[in-house]
Design a protein around this motif. Structure first.
Motif, PDB file in Angstrom:
ATOM      1  N   ASP A 251       0.818  -1.211   0.000  1.00  0.00           N
ATOM      2  CA  ASP A 251       0.000   0.000   0.000  1.00  0.00           C
ATOM      3  C   ASP A 251       0.855   1.265   0.000  1.00  0.00           C
TER       4      ASP A 251
ATOM      5  N   GLN B 275      -4.348  -3.666 -11.281  1.00  0.00           N
ATOM      6  CA  GLN B 275      -5.085  -4.014 -10.063  1.00  0.00           C
ATOM      7  C   GLN B 275      -4.505  -3.245  -8.892  1.00  0.00           C
TER       8      GLN B 275
ATOM      9  N   THR C 107      -4.518  -5.490  -3.479  1.00  0.00           N
ATOM     10  CA  THR C 107      -5.547  -6.489  -3.207  1.00  0.00           C
ATOM     11  C   THR C 107      -4.904  -7.655  -2.465  1.00  0.00           C
ATOM     12  N   THR C 108      -5.625  -8.200  -1.503  1.00  0.00           N
ATOM     13  CA  THR C 108      -5.144  -9.398  -0.823  1.00  0.00           C
ATOM     14  C   THR C 108      -5.585 -10.614  -1.631  1.00  0.00           C
ATOM     15  N   MET C 109      -4.602 -11.404  -2.041  1.00  0.00           N
ATOM     16  CA  MET C 109      -4.856 -12.556  -2.897  1.00  0.00           C
ATOM     17  C   MET C 109      -5.216 -13.776  -2.047  1.00  0.00           C
TER      18      MET C 109
ATOM     19  N   ARG D 210      -0.396  -9.678  -0.428  1.00  0.00           N
ATOM     20  CA  ARG D 210      -0.976  -8.395  -0.818  1.00  0.00           C
ATOM     21  C   ARG D 210      -0.285  -8.037  -2.121  1.00  0.00           C
TER      22      ARG D 210
END
Length: 133
Positions: free
Chosen positions: A79, A95, A98-100, A105
């Motif tokens: 982030d 993208q 996003t947490t996969m 992350r």
């Protein structure tokens, strides 16, 4: 056997080298006007001009035509990297952070040649353990 580098072939080596320096904060060492390397502790990202293909026998690769590989950099805070690079990658964002499902992350964007880049950080216990080994 040990994977030591990935090489990108580009029609504009100066532009691509500057981009990777900007997003990583690591200087690209230019060995010739047609070849440079960005060295990390784990692997080297080599950048070669299309002219280097002649050494290998001709048109064996096409610049800006990658549709399969993702170049991945492990970072400490996805982030924070996103906030820092928002203006640089805004037009090439694929993208947002996003947490996969596998516990990383991830921030996915494209370099100027269209190659996919993933900045990721393990955040789940399993992913953290995997990268600690």
């Amino acid at each position: 056997m040990n994977l030591v580098s990935i090489r990108i072939i580009t029609a504009d080596i100066k532009r691509l080298a500057r981009f990777y320096e900007q997003i990583t904060g690591i200087a690209v060492t230019m060995y010739t006007e047609d070849f440079g390397e960005l060295k990390t502790p784990a692997c080297t990202l080599a950048i070669g001009s299309a002219r280097t293909l002649q050494v290998f026998g001709g048109e064996i690769a096409r610049p800006a035509d990658n549709q399969t590989a993702i170049i991945e950099f492990r970072v400490s805070d996805v982030d924070a990297e996103f906030r820092k690079l928002a203006d640089v990658i805004n037009d090439s964002l694929v993208q947002a952070p996003t947490t996969m499902p596998w516990g990383n992350r991830s921030l996915l964007f494209r370099d100027p040649d269209g190659n996919l880049i993933n900045f990721f950080a393990p955040i789940s216990a399993g992913a953290i353990k995997k990268f600690a080994e």
